[in-house]
Design a protein around this motif. Structure first.
Motif, short mmCIF file in Angstrom:
data_model
loop_
_atom_site.label_atom_id
_atom_site.label_comp_id
_atom_site.label_asym_id
_atom_site.label_seq_id
_atom_site.Cartn_x
_atom_site.Cartn_y
_atom_site.Cartn_z
N HIS A 52 0.70 -1.22 0.14
CA HIS A 52 0.05 0.14 0.10
C HIS A 52 0.86 1.21 -0.03
CE1 HIS A 52 -3.91 1.90 -0.23
NE2 HIS A 52 -3.62 2.59 0.79
N HIS A 59 -0.93 7.38 -5.73
CA HIS A 59 -2.19 7.97 -5.34
C HIS A 59 -1.70 9.39 -5.29
CE1 HIS A 59 -4.17 4.64 -2.95
NE2 HIS A 59 -3.98 4.42 -4.29
N GLU A 114 -7.74 4.13 5.84
CA GLU A 114 -8.37 3.81 4.52
C GLU A 114 -9.87 4.45 4.79
OE1 GLU A 114 -6.46 2.93 2.39
OE2 GLU A 114 -4.94 2.77 3.73
N GLU A 117 -9.86 8.03 3.69
CA GLU A 117 -9.43 8.37 2.40
C GLU A 117 -10.89 7.93 1.34
OE1 GLU A 117 -5.17 7.27 1.05
OE2 GLU A 117 -5.61 5.59 2.62
N GLU A 147 -7.77 1.97 -2.26
CA GLU A 147 -8.34 2.12 -1.13
C GLU A 147 -9.13 1.01 -0.50
OE1 GLU A 147 -6.20 4.42 -0.24
OE2 GLU A 147 -6.27 6.23 -1.14
FE LIG Z 1 -4.82 4.36 1.54
#
Ligand SMILES: [Fe+2]
Ligand SMILES: [Fe+2]
Length: 168
Positions: A52, A59, A114, A117, A147
């Motif tokens: 991630h 991102h 998460e 987001e 996400e």
């Molecule tokens: Fe994330």
């Protein structure tokens, strides 16, 4: 955004402001994730954090792409919400002595991130579409999908082993 001047006048201003908020959040997450990789003991959790981290670099780039597409300056606005979520998770991690309990705490902290987001991207996508920017929405959707996948992966790891071990 000033206290006395109302800088956000239109839906478009609000969209750009929120984009700057998630830009700040993604950059803050990018700084927090290496510590989480380090602190995690379970190899699968460690690998999930590492994966991630790589996605989060993407991102940041996609958010920058949306700034470009929309003709807005790529800059951050402080997001006290993500600061709070990350500060709290670091505080808790610092107080957990047991490695297995710490893994459960780290997974839970990451899921709080998460979910933050996810709420931001969900809103940004809806607003982008409303503003006639389906192109921006499509780029933001790719972040949201990652996400959600990261969150699902953490649920799987936590429920299949971390929480079980932590409770033993
Ligand atoms: Fe994330
Ligand atoms: Fe992200």
């Amino acid at each position: 955004m000033g206290l006395f001047s109302k800088d956000i006048k239109t839906m478009d201003d609000l969209f750009v402001h929120t984009l700057r908020d998630i830009y700040y959040a993604e950059k803050r997450i990018l700084k927090a994730l290496p510590t989480m990789v380090e602190k995690a003991s379970d190899p699968e959790l460690k690998a999930a954090f590492r994966a991630h981290l790589a996605e989060t670099e993407g991102h940041v780039k996609r958010v920058e792409e949306v700034f470009r597409m929309h003709g807005a300056e790529a800059k951050t606005v402080t997001c006290p919400a993500i600061d709070g979520i990350i500060d709290e998770s670091e505080e808790i991690a610092g107080e957990v002595a047991d490695k297995e309990v710490l893994d459960a705490a780290l997974a839970a902290a990451a899921q709080a991130v998460e979910h933050y987001e996810m709420t931001r991207y969900g809103t940004l996508i809806a607003w982008a579409k409303r503003l006639g920017r389906a192109d921006c929405a499509a780029v933001l959707q790719r972040n949201l999908d990652e996400e959600k996948a990261a969150d699902r992966k953490l649920t799987g790891i936590a429920e299949s082993k971390l929480n079980i071990r932590a409770a033993e």
